[in-house]
Design a protein around this motif. Structure first.
Motif, PDB file in Angstrom:
ATOM      1  N   GLU A   5      19.763  25.751  -9.445  1.00  0.00           N
ATOM      2  CA  GLU A   5      18.701  26.323 -10.108  1.00  0.00           C
ATOM      3  C   GLU A   5      19.500  26.977 -11.973  1.00  0.00           C
ATOM      4  OE1 GLU A   5      14.117  28.544 -11.554  1.00  0.00           O
ATOM      5  OE2 GLU A   5      15.283  27.756  -9.360  1.00  0.00           O
ATOM      6  N   VAL A   6      20.205  27.819 -11.899  1.00  0.00           N
ATOM      7  CA  VAL A   6      20.546  28.811 -12.686  1.00  0.00           C
ATOM      8  C   VAL A   6      21.617  27.873 -13.669  1.00  0.00           C
ATOM      9  CG1 VAL A   6      22.049  30.313 -12.393  1.00  0.00           C
ATOM     10  CG2 VAL A   6      20.522  31.050 -11.893  1.00  0.00           C
ATOM     11  N   VAL A   7      22.681  26.973 -12.760  1.00  0.00           N
ATOM     12  CA  VAL A   7      23.152  26.035 -13.608  1.00  0.00           C
ATOM     13  C   VAL A   7      22.486  25.497 -14.453  1.00  0.00           C
ATOM     14  CG1 VAL A   7      25.436  24.096 -13.668  1.00  0.00           C
ATOM     15  CG2 VAL A   7      25.362  26.627 -11.827  1.00  0.00           C
ATOM     16  N   ARG A   8      21.382  24.998 -14.255  1.00  0.00           N
ATOM     17  CA  ARG A   8      20.680  23.184 -14.673  1.00  0.00           C
ATOM     18  C   ARG A   8      20.123  24.447 -15.851  1.00  0.00           C
ATOM     19  NH1 ARG A   8      18.242  20.224  -9.771  1.00  0.00           N
ATOM     20  NH2 ARG A   8      19.965  18.551 -10.189  1.00  0.00           N
ATOM     21  N   GLU A   9      19.475  25.131 -15.615  1.00  0.00           N
ATOM     22  CA  GLU A   9      18.620  26.218 -16.349  1.00  0.00           C
ATOM     23  C   GLU A   9      19.650  26.423 -18.046  1.00  0.00           C
ATOM     24  OE1 GLU A   9      15.816  26.806 -17.435  1.00  0.00           O
ATOM     25  OE2 GLU A   9      15.228  25.410 -16.389  1.00  0.00           O
ATOM     26  N   GLY A  10      21.346  27.385 -17.326  1.00  0.00           N
ATOM     27  CA  GLY A  10      22.152  27.537 -18.003  1.00  0.00           C
ATOM     28  C   GLY A  10      22.804  26.294 -19.479  1.00  0.00           C
ATOM     29  N   TYR A  11      22.996  25.368 -18.436  1.00  0.00           N
ATOM     30  CA  TYR A  11      22.982  24.478 -19.454  1.00  0.00           C
ATOM     31  C   TYR A  11      22.041  24.080 -20.840  1.00  0.00           C
ATOM     32  CZ  TYR A  11      27.586  22.855 -17.475  1.00  0.00           C
ATOM     33  OH  TYR A  11      29.041  22.567 -17.819  1.00  0.00           O
ATOM     34  N   LYS A  12      20.534  24.087 -20.370  1.00  0.00           N
ATOM     35  CA  LYS A  12      19.700  23.114 -21.192  1.00  0.00           C
ATOM     36  C   LYS A  12      19.443  24.975 -22.107  1.00  0.00           C
ATOM     37  CE  LYS A  12      14.681  23.289 -20.950  1.00  0.00           C
ATOM     38  NZ  LYS A  12      13.616  23.073 -19.240  1.00  0.00           N
ATOM     39  N   SER A  13      19.591  26.311 -21.508  1.00  0.00           N
ATOM     40  CA  SER A  13      19.920  27.405 -22.694  1.00  0.00           C
ATOM     41  C   SER A  13      20.277  27.317 -24.152  1.00  0.00           C
ATOM     42  CB  SER A  13      19.328  28.815 -21.702  1.00  0.00           C
ATOM     43  OG  SER A  13      18.493  28.919 -20.368  1.00  0.00           O
ATOM     44  N   ALA A  14      21.608  26.784 -23.146  1.00  0.00           N
ATOM     45  CA  ALA A  14      23.693  26.917 -23.928  1.00  0.00           C
ATOM     46  C   ALA A  14      22.606  25.106 -25.087  1.00  0.00           C
ATOM     47  CB  ALA A  14      24.016  26.743 -23.363  1.00  0.00           C
ATOM     48  N   ASN A  15      21.690  24.697 -24.856  1.00  0.00           N
ATOM     49  CA  ASN A  15      21.841  23.088 -25.114  1.00  0.00           C
ATOM     50  C   ASN A  15      23.329  22.737 -24.996  1.00  0.00           C
ATOM     51  OD1 ASN A  15      18.885  23.821 -26.764  1.00  0.00           O
ATOM     52  ND2 ASN A  15      20.254  24.644 -28.157  1.00  0.00           N
ATOM     53  N   LEU A  16      22.714  22.208 -24.310  1.00  0.00           N
ATOM     54  CA  LEU A  16      24.184  21.683 -23.059  1.00  0.00           C
ATOM     55  C   LEU A  16      23.420  20.049 -22.613  1.00  0.00           C
ATOM     56  CD1 LEU A  16      26.723  24.088 -21.887  1.00  0.00           C
ATOM     57  CD2 LEU A  16      27.290  22.559 -24.765  1.00  0.00           C
ATOM     58  N   GLY A  17      22.847  19.718 -22.133  1.00  0.00           N
ATOM     59  CA  GLY A  17      21.982  18.740 -21.850  1.00  0.00           C
ATOM     60  C   GLY A  17      22.144  18.956 -20.239  1.00  0.00           C
ATOM     61  N   SER A  18      22.747  18.381 -19.226  1.00  0.00           N
ATOM     62  CA  SER A  18      22.701  18.584 -18.129  1.00  0.00           C
ATOM     63  C   SER A  18      24.145  19.072 -17.795  1.00  0.00           C
ATOM     64  CB  SER A  18      22.066  17.119 -17.700  1.00  0.00           C
ATOM     65  OG  SER A  18      20.658  16.958 -17.750  1.00  0.00           O
ATOM     66  N   PRO A  19      24.448  19.721 -16.528  1.00  0.00           N
ATOM     67  CA  PRO A  19      25.758  19.786 -16.234  1.00  0.00           C
ATOM     68  C   PRO A  19      26.052  18.538 -15.924  1.00  0.00           C
ATOM     69  CG  PRO A  19      24.150  21.561 -14.774  1.00  0.00           C
ATOM     70  CD  PRO A  19      23.898  20.161 -16.062  1.00  0.00           C
ATOM     71  N   ASP A  20      27.362  17.845 -15.563  1.00  0.00           N
ATOM     72  CA  ASP A  20      27.704  16.666 -14.866  1.00  0.00           C
ATOM     73  C   ASP A  20      29.443  17.378 -14.864  1.00  0.00           C
ATOM     74  OD1 ASP A  20      28.570  14.109 -14.622  1.00  0.00           O
ATOM     75  OD2 ASP A  20      29.480  13.613 -16.393  1.00  0.00           O
TER      76      ASP A  20
END
Length: 163
Positions: free
Chosen positions: A71-86
């Motif tokens: 959840e933290v990783v997904r939210e971090g990517y979302k907050s930084a406008n990086l899309g979804s982690p891959d």
């Protein structure tokens, strides 16, 4: 602890996002906590000493700690406008011994260390990930990661590093 206790070691833990096999992040923690292969066929038999195997390899669903990291990783990517982690988030533990009660992690770590030292079958590297006790391995893990998350059980880290 008595002679019939089962001491579990979990290592090489990874969380995979998307399809890439590139490392995107690193998490360093005290120990695997209460992880259990609850949904994996053969785990209960292995845990109860049935069969001839000393190593059990499997994939299973994330425990609560891993769910929180996801959840933290997904939210971090979302907050930084990086899309979804891959990619892969690698998990390193100061002790690979599974123990849900943080205050007992040090005791279990020491007991497993003694058992490994008495054994000719296992290496001490089972007990700790190199990135947690080798400066160059730590730096390599950090340099290969876009982000690093660290979280430790209060006052356990320093005691375990002395062992």
């Amino acid at each position: 602890m008595n002679q019939d206790d089962v001491l579990l070691i979990r290592q090489h833990t990874k969380i995979k996002f998307g399809s890439s096999t590139s490392v995107i992040g690193t998490v360093i923690m005290t120990n695997p906590g209460s992880f259990d292969f609850k949904n994996t066929k053969g785990w209960d038999d292995f845990k109860n000493g049935k069969g001839l195997l000393n190593v059990f390899e499997a994939e299973d669903y994330a425990d609560l700690t891993m769910q929180n990291i996801i959840e933290v990783v997904r939210e971090g990517y979302k907050s930084a406008n990086l899309g979804s982690p891959d990619g892969i988030v690698q998990i390193f533990n100061i002790s690979n011994v599974v123990q849900s009660k943080g205050e007992k992690a040090e005791d279990y770590h020491k007991k497993v260390r003694i058992l490994i030292e008495k054994s000719n079958e296992f290496e001490l590297s089972l007990l700790q990930e190199p990135a947690t006790n080798n400066k160059q391995a730590f730096l390599d893990a950090c340099m290969s990661s876009q982000f690093i998350i660290m979280g430790f059980v209060n006052n356990v880290l320093q005691r375990m590093l002395r062992t």
